[in-house]
Design an enzyme around this catalytic site. Sequence first.
Site, PDB file in Angstrom:
ATOM      1  N   HIS A 123       0.836  -1.199   0.000  1.00 14.34           N
ATOM      2  CA  HIS A 123       0.000   0.000   0.000  1.00 14.34           C
ATOM      3  C   HIS A 123       0.882   1.265   0.000  1.00 14.34           C
ATOM      4  O   HIS A 123       0.725   2.150  -0.846  1.00 14.34           O
ATOM      5  CB  HIS A 123      -0.918  -0.029   1.230  1.00 14.34           C
ATOM      6  CG  HIS A 123      -1.769   1.181   1.396  1.00 14.34           C
ATOM      7  ND1 HIS A 123      -3.106   1.193   1.093  1.00 14.34           N
ATOM      8  CD2 HIS A 123      -1.476   2.438   1.810  1.00 14.34           C
ATOM      9  CE1 HIS A 123      -3.600   2.390   1.320  1.00 14.34           C
ATOM     10  NE2 HIS A 123      -2.628   3.174   1.758  1.00 14.34           N
ATOM     11  N   GLU A 124       1.842   1.311   0.921  1.00 12.73           N
ATOM     12  CA  GLU A 124       2.698   2.504   1.022  1.00 12.73           C
ATOM     13  C   GLU A 124       3.587   2.627  -0.214  1.00 12.73           C
ATOM     14  O   GLU A 124       3.825   3.734  -0.706  1.00 12.73           O
ATOM     15  CB  GLU A 124       3.552   2.453   2.293  1.00 12.73           C
ATOM     16  CG  GLU A 124       2.765   2.409   3.600  1.00 12.73           C
ATOM     17  CD  GLU A 124       1.737   3.507   3.738  1.00 12.73           C
ATOM     18  OE1 GLU A 124       1.937   4.595   3.168  1.00 12.73           O
ATOM     19  OE2 GLU A 124       0.704   3.272   4.393  1.00 12.73           O
ATOM     20  N   HIS A 161       1.729   4.407  -2.924  1.00 15.59           N
ATOM     21  CA  HIS A 161       1.775   5.870  -2.797  1.00 15.59           C
ATOM     22  C   HIS A 161       3.107   6.407  -3.336  1.00 15.59           C
ATOM     23  O   HIS A 161       3.157   7.392  -4.075  1.00 15.59           O
ATOM     24  CB  HIS A 161       1.692   6.280  -1.318  1.00 15.59           C
ATOM     25  CG  HIS A 161       0.336   6.128  -0.700  1.00 15.59           C
ATOM     26  ND1 HIS A 161      -0.775   6.720  -1.222  1.00 15.59           N
ATOM     27  CD2 HIS A 161      -0.064   5.485   0.424  1.00 15.59           C
ATOM     28  CE1 HIS A 161      -1.816   6.420  -0.444  1.00 15.59           C
ATOM     29  NE2 HIS A 161      -1.409   5.669   0.554  1.00 15.59           N
ATOM     30  N   ASP A 189      -6.912   7.570   3.342  1.00 17.72           N
ATOM     31  CA  ASP A 189      -6.467   8.320   2.168  1.00 17.72           C
ATOM     32  C   ASP A 189      -7.641   9.025   1.525  1.00 17.72           C
ATOM     33  O   ASP A 189      -7.545  10.184   1.109  1.00 17.72           O
ATOM     34  CB  ASP A 189      -5.840   7.379   1.140  1.00 17.72           C
ATOM     35  CG  ASP A 189      -4.620   6.668   1.686  1.00 17.72           C
ATOM     36  OD1 ASP A 189      -3.912   7.285   2.482  1.00 17.72           O
ATOM     37  OD2 ASP A 189      -4.406   5.505   1.312  1.00 17.72           O
TER      38      ASP A 189
HETATM   39 ZN    ZN Z   1      -2.519   5.174   2.198  1.00 20.30          ZN
END
Ligand code: ZN
Length: 292
Positions: free
Chosen positions: A212-213, A216, A288
């Site tokens: 997930h990170e 980004h 987010d």
């Molecule tokens: Zn996030």
Amino acid sequence: LGVAGWACVCFCVMGGPVFLEVFCVVGASRCPVPFPKSAKMAPWLRFIEEIDAVGRRCGSGMGVGHDEREQTLNQILVEMDGFQQGTNVIVLAATNRVDVLDPALLRPGRFDRRVNIDLPDRPDRLAILKVHFAKKPADSSVDLDALAAKSVGSSGADLANIANEAAIVAARHDRKVITGSDVTAAFEKVAIGPERKTKIMSDNEKELTAYHEAGHAVVSRLCEHSDPVQKITIVPRGSAGGYVWRVAEHDRVLASRSYYLDNIAVALGGRIAEELIFGHVSTGASMDIQQL
Ligand code: ZN
């Protein structure tokens, strides 16, 4: 206090006595020193903190204790009008809600000059940091100029907090001198919250958070207008399971449409990475979306 210091120097040069009164408005009846009595002791300067607590526009529907509040406001107005020219009395007030002030307060002869104090820009931040680090022992690896450059959007209070946290980090490591890495740790703590190493994450959660990170970060790298990535972590901080920390390179006065579009893309990057790798989306993406 900055204004008081400045005023103090000014009055001292003129040779007059200085009466700086910092008072908390607690209602006219309980006002410690009424205006006329103090006017005899001129020149002096009166500072009213949070003027909006007493000087709110009638009917703005906020706050309680109307009668006492209006009484105090009226007393201030009457007494400010009462000052004659040459009485050498200056009344200063501070508020962060100038929009709710009673227009009667802002008429000529009353609070008719306005000084806007925005968040500090880079040179201001450096000056503020120097003040807060002045009495703290720091070695040569502490680069306040670099910290001032990185801390875009920080208030004076945030910067003071960084200095205090840096001292605490150094003390925790049994050191008497603050190092550059203590300052970095303090800045991260103030900017994105304290690390929660005790929060237990399963291996599955860790893997999901990592992808997930990374999502980004990858989107951020591809977006021309995104702020550069400073740090990627899956050590939980605050309520977040992981974090991609992006830091603006310079103070931004105006933001463009493409900057916001890129920010939206970066915010959705985590969710899309989850979808691509695992085929489904977790609640990790909810924060987010909230930020959008
Ligand atoms: Zn996030």
